[in-house]
Enzyme design. Structure first.
Site, PDB file in Angstrom:
ATOM      1  N   TYR A  72       0.821  -1.218   0.000  1.00 36.16           N
ATOM      2  CA  TYR A  72       0.000   0.000   0.000  1.00 36.16           C
ATOM      3  C   TYR A  72       0.854   1.266   0.000  1.00 36.16           C
ATOM      4  CZ  TYR A  72      -4.414  -2.427   0.090  1.00 36.16           C
ATOM      5  OH  TYR A  72      -5.479  -3.196  -0.292  1.00 36.16           O
ATOM      6  N   ARG A  75       1.839   1.770  -3.541  1.00 41.03           N
ATOM      7  CA  ARG A  75       0.727   2.274  -4.369  1.00 41.03           C
ATOM      8  C   ARG A  75       0.383   3.708  -4.004  1.00 41.03           C
ATOM      9  NH1 ARG A  75      -4.012  -1.792  -3.736  1.00 41.03           N
ATOM     10  NH2 ARG A  75      -5.040  -0.246  -5.069  1.00 41.03           N
ATOM     11  N   GLN A 106     -14.728   2.821  -8.305  1.00 36.86           N
ATOM     12  CA  GLN A 106     -14.165   1.675  -7.573  1.00 36.86           C
ATOM     13  C   GLN A 106     -12.726   2.003  -7.160  1.00 36.86           C
ATOM     14  OE1 GLN A 106     -15.407  -2.299  -9.644  1.00 36.86           O
ATOM     15  NE2 GLN A 106     -15.251  -0.718 -11.229  1.00 36.86           N
ATOM     16  N   VAL A 108      -9.404   3.799  -5.544  1.00 36.19           N
ATOM     17  CA  VAL A 108      -9.073   4.288  -4.190  1.00 36.19           C
ATOM     18  C   VAL A 108      -8.157   5.513  -4.267  1.00 36.19           C
ATOM     19  CG1 VAL A 108      -9.431   2.028  -3.121  1.00 36.19           C
ATOM     20  CG2 VAL A 108      -7.161   2.604  -4.019  1.00 36.19           C
ATOM     21  N   HIS A 124     -14.980   1.688  -2.853  1.00 30.53           N
ATOM     22  CA  HIS A 124     -13.932   0.846  -2.267  1.00 30.53           C
ATOM     23  C   HIS A 124     -12.960   1.639  -1.401  1.00 30.53           C
ATOM     24  CE1 HIS A 124     -14.654  -2.030  -5.900  1.00 30.53           C
ATOM     25  NE2 HIS A 124     -15.593  -2.141  -4.985  1.00 30.53           N
ATOM     26  N   CYS A 157      -4.919   0.594  21.119  1.00 32.08           N
ATOM     27  CA  CYS A 157      -5.039  -0.858  21.371  1.00 32.08           C
ATOM     28  C   CYS A 157      -3.820  -1.499  20.723  1.00 32.08           C
ATOM     29  CB  CYS A 157      -6.346  -1.389  20.757  1.00 32.08           C
ATOM     30  SG  CYS A 157      -6.283  -1.621  18.971  1.00 32.08           S
ATOM     31  N   THR A 195     -13.456  -0.324 -16.502  1.00 32.63           N
ATOM     32  CA  THR A 195     -13.573  -1.382 -15.508  1.00 32.63           C
ATOM     33  C   THR A 195     -13.805  -2.724 -16.189  1.00 32.63           C
ATOM     34  OG1 THR A 195     -14.748  -2.171 -13.531  1.00 32.63           O
ATOM     35  CG2 THR A 195     -16.060  -0.955 -15.148  1.00 32.63           C
ATOM     36  N   SER A 196     -13.215  -3.765 -15.598  1.00 27.74           N
ATOM     37  CA  SER A 196     -13.389  -5.109 -16.157  1.00 27.74           C
ATOM     38  C   SER A 196     -14.759  -5.666 -15.778  1.00 27.74           C
ATOM     39  CB  SER A 196     -12.296  -6.037 -15.614  1.00 27.74           C
ATOM     40  OG  SER A 196     -12.359  -6.040 -14.183  1.00 27.74           O
ATOM     41  N   PRO A 221     -10.766   0.159 -23.906  1.00 24.93           N
ATOM     42  CA  PRO A 221     -10.112  -0.322 -25.130  1.00 24.93           C
ATOM     43  C   PRO A 221     -10.381  -1.813 -25.389  1.00 24.93           C
ATOM     44  CG  PRO A 221      -8.469   0.211 -23.440  1.00 24.93           C
ATOM     45  CD  PRO A 221      -9.796   0.604 -22.900  1.00 24.93           C
TER      46      PRO A 221
HETATM   47  C1  BV8 Z   1     -18.500  -7.945  -0.744  1.00 19.29           C
HETATM   48  C2  BV8 Z   1      -9.925  -1.752  -2.724  1.00 19.29           C
HETATM   49  C3  BV8 Z   1     -20.133  -8.809   0.619  1.00 19.29           C
HETATM   50  C4  BV8 Z   1      -8.684  -2.464  -2.288  1.00 19.29           C
HETATM   51  C5  BV8 Z   1     -11.121  -3.336  -4.143  1.00 19.29           C
HETATM   52  C6  BV8 Z   1     -17.490 -14.998  -6.482  1.00 19.29           C
HETATM   53  C7  BV8 Z   1     -18.328 -14.470  -7.440  1.00 19.29           C
HETATM   54  C8  BV8 Z   1     -18.756 -13.145  -7.361  1.00 19.29           C
HETATM   55  C9  BV8 Z   1     -18.342 -12.323  -6.314  1.00 19.29           C
HETATM   56  C10 BV8 Z   1     -17.501 -12.852  -5.375  1.00 19.29           C
HETATM   57  C11 BV8 Z   1     -17.066 -14.176  -5.447  1.00 19.29           C
HETATM   58  N1  BV8 Z   1     -16.260 -14.390  -4.394  1.00 19.29           N
HETATM   59  C12 BV8 Z   1     -16.173 -13.263  -3.652  1.00 19.29           C
HETATM   60  C13 BV8 Z   1     -16.942 -12.331  -4.227  1.00 19.29           C
HETATM   61  C14 BV8 Z   1     -17.154 -10.960  -3.746  1.00 19.29           C
HETATM   62  C15 BV8 Z   1     -15.962 -10.093  -4.070  1.00 19.29           C
HETATM   63  C16 BV8 Z   1     -15.672 -10.079  -5.556  1.00 19.29           C
HETATM   64  O1  BV8 Z   1     -16.332  -9.397  -6.309  1.00 19.29           O
HETATM   65  N2  BV8 Z   1     -14.667 -10.848  -5.988  1.00 19.29           N
HETATM   66  C17 BV8 Z   1     -14.346 -10.875  -7.393  1.00 19.29           C
HETATM   67  C18 BV8 Z   1     -12.870 -10.721  -7.607  1.00 19.29           C
HETATM   68  C19 BV8 Z   1     -14.888 -12.170  -7.977  1.00 19.29           C
HETATM   69  N3  BV8 Z   1     -16.355  -8.773  -3.655  1.00 19.29           N
HETATM   70  C20 BV8 Z   1     -16.126  -8.386  -2.389  1.00 19.29           C
HETATM   71  O2  BV8 Z   1     -15.530  -9.054  -1.588  1.00 19.29           O
HETATM   72  C21 BV8 Z   1     -16.714  -7.039  -2.015  1.00 19.29           C
HETATM   73  N4  BV8 Z   1     -17.430  -7.164  -0.790  1.00 19.29           N
HETATM   74  O3  BV8 Z   1     -18.961  -8.557  -1.662  1.00 19.29           O
HETATM   75  O4  BV8 Z   1     -19.013  -7.984   0.485  1.00 19.29           O
HETATM   76  C22 BV8 Z   1     -20.065  -9.490   1.914  1.00 19.29           C
HETATM   77  C23 BV8 Z   1     -21.105 -10.314   2.239  1.00 19.29           C
HETATM   78  C24 BV8 Z   1     -21.069 -10.958   3.438  1.00 19.29           C
HETATM   79  C25 BV8 Z   1     -20.003 -10.760   4.311  1.00 19.29           C
HETATM   80  C26 BV8 Z   1     -18.961  -9.944   3.964  1.00 19.29           C
HETATM   81  C27 BV8 Z   1     -18.969  -9.293   2.734  1.00 19.29           C
HETATM   82  C28 BV8 Z   1     -15.598  -6.025  -1.813  1.00 19.29           C
HETATM   83  C29 BV8 Z   1     -14.929  -5.754  -3.133  1.00 19.29           C
HETATM   84  C30 BV8 Z   1     -13.951  -4.576  -2.973  1.00 19.29           C
HETATM   85  C31 BV8 Z   1     -12.523  -5.067  -3.120  1.00 19.29           C
HETATM   86  N5  BV8 Z   1     -11.619  -3.919  -3.084  1.00 19.29           N
HETATM   87  N6  BV8 Z   1     -10.350  -2.249  -4.038  1.00 19.29           N
HETATM   88  C32 BV8 Z   1      -7.468  -2.019  -3.071  1.00 19.29           C
HETATM   89  O5  BV8 Z   1      -7.592  -1.300  -4.071  1.00 19.29           O
HETATM   90  O6  BV8 Z   1      -6.367  -2.433  -2.650  1.00 19.29           O
HETATM   91  S1  BV8 Z   1     -11.524  -3.905  -5.652  1.00 19.29           S
HETATM   92  C33 BV8 Z   1     -10.279  -3.533  -6.749  1.00 19.29           C
HETATM   93  O7  BV8 Z   1     -10.681  -4.160  -7.998  1.00 19.29           O
HETATM   94  C34 BV8 Z   1     -10.096  -2.081  -7.146  1.00 19.29           C
HETATM   95  O8  BV8 Z   1     -10.921  -1.185  -6.460  1.00 19.29           O
HETATM   96  C35 BV8 Z   1     -10.444  -2.060  -8.631  1.00 19.29           C
HETATM   97  O9  BV8 Z   1     -10.989  -0.916  -9.084  1.00 19.29           O
HETATM   98  C36 BV8 Z   1     -11.465  -3.125  -8.608  1.00 19.29           C
HETATM   99  C37 BV8 Z   1     -12.077  -3.601  -9.820  1.00 19.29           C
HETATM  100  O10 BV8 Z   1     -11.156  -3.742 -10.878  1.00 19.29           O
HETATM  101  P1  BV8 Z   1     -11.254  -2.664 -12.081  1.00 19.29           P
HETATM  102  O11 BV8 Z   1     -11.352  -1.307 -11.503  1.00 19.29           O
HETATM  103  O12 BV8 Z   1     -12.296  -3.081 -13.026  1.00 19.29           O
HETATM  104  O13 BV8 Z   1      -9.834  -2.810 -12.656  1.00 19.29           O
HETATM  105  P2  BV8 Z   1      -9.333  -4.007 -13.521  1.00 19.29           P
HETATM  106  O14 BV8 Z   1      -7.847  -3.987 -13.451  1.00 19.29           O
HETATM  107  O15 BV8 Z   1     -10.077  -5.238 -13.194  1.00 19.29           O
HETATM  108  O16 BV8 Z   1      -9.782  -3.622 -15.013  1.00 19.29           O
HETATM  109  C38 BV8 Z   1      -9.257  -2.472 -15.583  1.00 19.29           C
HETATM  110  C39 BV8 Z   1     -10.079  -2.225 -16.829  1.00 19.29           C
HETATM  111  O17 BV8 Z   1      -9.638  -0.997 -17.404  1.00 19.29           O
HETATM  112  C40 BV8 Z   1      -9.937  -3.287 -17.889  1.00 19.29           C
HETATM  113  O18 BV8 Z   1     -11.203  -3.618 -18.411  1.00 19.29           O
HETATM  114  C41 BV8 Z   1      -9.086  -2.607 -18.973  1.00 19.29           C
HETATM  115  O19 BV8 Z   1      -9.416  -3.037 -20.277  1.00 19.29           O
HETATM  116  C42 BV8 Z   1      -9.497  -1.178 -18.788  1.00 19.29           C
HETATM  117  N7  BV8 Z   1      -8.513  -0.185 -19.215  1.00 19.29           N
HETATM  118  C43 BV8 Z   1      -7.155  -0.301 -19.244  1.00 19.29           C
HETATM  119  N8  BV8 Z   1      -6.621   0.861 -19.678  1.00 19.29           N
HETATM  120  C44 BV8 Z   1      -7.671   1.718 -19.932  1.00 19.29           C
HETATM  121  C45 BV8 Z   1      -8.862   1.050 -19.628  1.00 19.29           C
HETATM  122  N9  BV8 Z   1     -10.075   1.627 -19.764  1.00 19.29           N
HETATM  123  C46 BV8 Z   1     -10.114   2.884 -20.228  1.00 19.29           C
HETATM  124  N10 BV8 Z   1      -9.007   3.600 -20.531  1.00 19.29           N
HETATM  125  C47 BV8 Z   1      -7.773   3.048 -20.403  1.00 19.29           C
HETATM  126  N11 BV8 Z   1      -6.677   3.755 -20.714  1.00 19.29           N
HETATM  127 ZN    ZN Z   2      -6.822   0.304  17.778  1.00 16.41          ZN
END
Ligand code: BV8
Ligand code: ZN
Length: 252
Positions: A72, A75, A106, A108, A124, A157, A195-196, A221
């Site tokens: 972190y 980043r 999404q 941070v 997020h 704590c 976003t993906s 893209p």
């Molecule tokens: C929750 C903060 C409920 C941290 C992030 C199975 C199936 C479905 C869901 C789940 C599952 N198992 C678990 C889950 C839930 C899980 C989830 O979704 N998992 C996924 C991976 C399957 N979700 C959670 O856990 C969420 N909480 O559901 O709680 C719950 C219920 C009961 C009890 C407890 C909880 C919490 C999710 C939040 C995670 N934290 N970020 C950090 O940043 O360190 S998510 C993280 O991924 C980032 O925030 C990021 O933004 C996010 C998503 O990715 P993208 O933003 O889309 O980025 P990515 O790299 O994927 O894609 C980039 C895109 O940009 C691409 O498409 C590319 O083509 C495009 N691109 C590239 N260049 C350009 C461009 N586009 C335009 N212009 C360009 N130049």
């Molecule tokens: Zn504390």
């Protein structure tokens, strides 16, 4: 610019010019042209052999708090060194010319805010905020924390300090979620940018918009998990396409 993109831009500009309530969901792609690597791109350099979904989780932090902390801090330095790109600036301009405009991110980083967006919903969290992982006491980062091998310890704590982001398996902030759902349910146009569409529940927002008939425009893209529901796909980098979209609206 290819003919297909020109035609799609004109159609998208028409929809945007007439829209009264626009909701936007951005992901890591919108910050890519500011030099911040996307979440799913192969992690760069020393982080290439770690899975971000493992690092961005309570279990990853418990297993190796030092590694997660250093990830972190790495980043955070990249975000602080970055500047908003023309895509961020175009979204801020779009907000100023649209009666009701909600930017849901999404990401941070704070690049939307630094570009001039005023009402940004961070689903997020924020990488530049910190709190105690055990008692939730807020924490102000000290300069020497940035190079420390381990996270700072809470003074109230014995807990470790963590970044103010939502980890996998954690609930999203209620206020932001509610406002984002509200925007998706009431918009007359939804934009999905950089976003993906893999991460839940953020990826459900365009589904909600589509359910009440709002057209969906994607800027990416590459195809994403959400492309199938997009009425218009603007296949290009947001830093190029969004300023073109803004010009197409003005040129109407
Ligand atoms: C929750 C903060 C409920 C941290 C992030 C199975 C199936 C479905 C869901 C789940 C599952 N198992 C678990 C889950 C839930 C899980 C989830 O979704 N998992 C996924 C991976 C399957 N979700 C959670 O856990 C969420 N909480 O559901 O709680 C719950 C219920 C009961 C009890 C407890 C909880 C919490 C999710 C939040 C995670 N934290 N970020 C950090 O940043 O360190 S998510 C993280 O991924 C980032 O925030 C990021 O933004 C996010 C998503 O990715 P993208 O933003 O889309 O980025 P990515 O790299 O994927 O894609 C980039 C895109 O940009 C691409 O498409 C590319 O083509 C495009 N691109 C590239 N260049 C350009 C461009 N586009 C335009 N212009 C360009 N130049
Ligand atoms: Zn504390």
């Amino acid at each position: 610019m290819d003919a297909e993109l020109t035609r799609s831009l004109a159609t998208a500009a028409d929809l945007l010019a007439r829209a009264q309530a626009v909701a936007v969901l951005t992901g890591a792609g919108v910050s890519a042209e500011s030099g911040i690597s996307t979440f799913r791109d192969a992690q760069t350099g020393l982080w290439s052999h770690f899975d971000p979904q493992q690092l961005a989780s309570q279990s990853g932090f418990a297993a190796n708090p030092g590694l997660v902390w250093r990830w972190y801090m790495h980043r955070l330095a990249a975000v602080e060194a970055a500047t908003p790109n023309p895509g961020h600036l175009a979204l801020a301009a779009l907000e100023r010319q649209t009666p009701h405009f909600t930017l849901i991110t999404q990401n941070v980083d704070d690049l939307h805010e630094r570009a001039g967006s005023t009402r940004t919903l961070h689903l997020h969290g924020h990488i530049a905020r910190f709190f105690c992982n055990t008692c939730q006491a807020p924490y102000t980062l000290h300069p020497d924390d940035r190079t420390a091998p381990m996270p700072p310890e809470c003074k109230f704590c014995t807990g470790y300090i963590r970044p103010g982001v939502v980890w996998f398996g954690e609930l999203l902030p209620e206020r932001e979620m509610w406002a984002a759902w509200q925007a998706a349910d009431t918009c007359d146009l939804f934009l999905v940018i950089g976003t993906s569409g893999v991460v839940y529940p953020a990826s459900q927002l365009p589904v909600r918009a589509r359910r009440h008939g709002a057209p969906i425009i994607e800027v990416n893209p590459e195809p994403s998990e959400l492309s199938v529901m997009a009425d218009i796909c603007l296949r290009g980098p947001s830093g190029v396409v969004l300023p073109q979209l803004l010009m197409a609206i003005r040129g109407r």
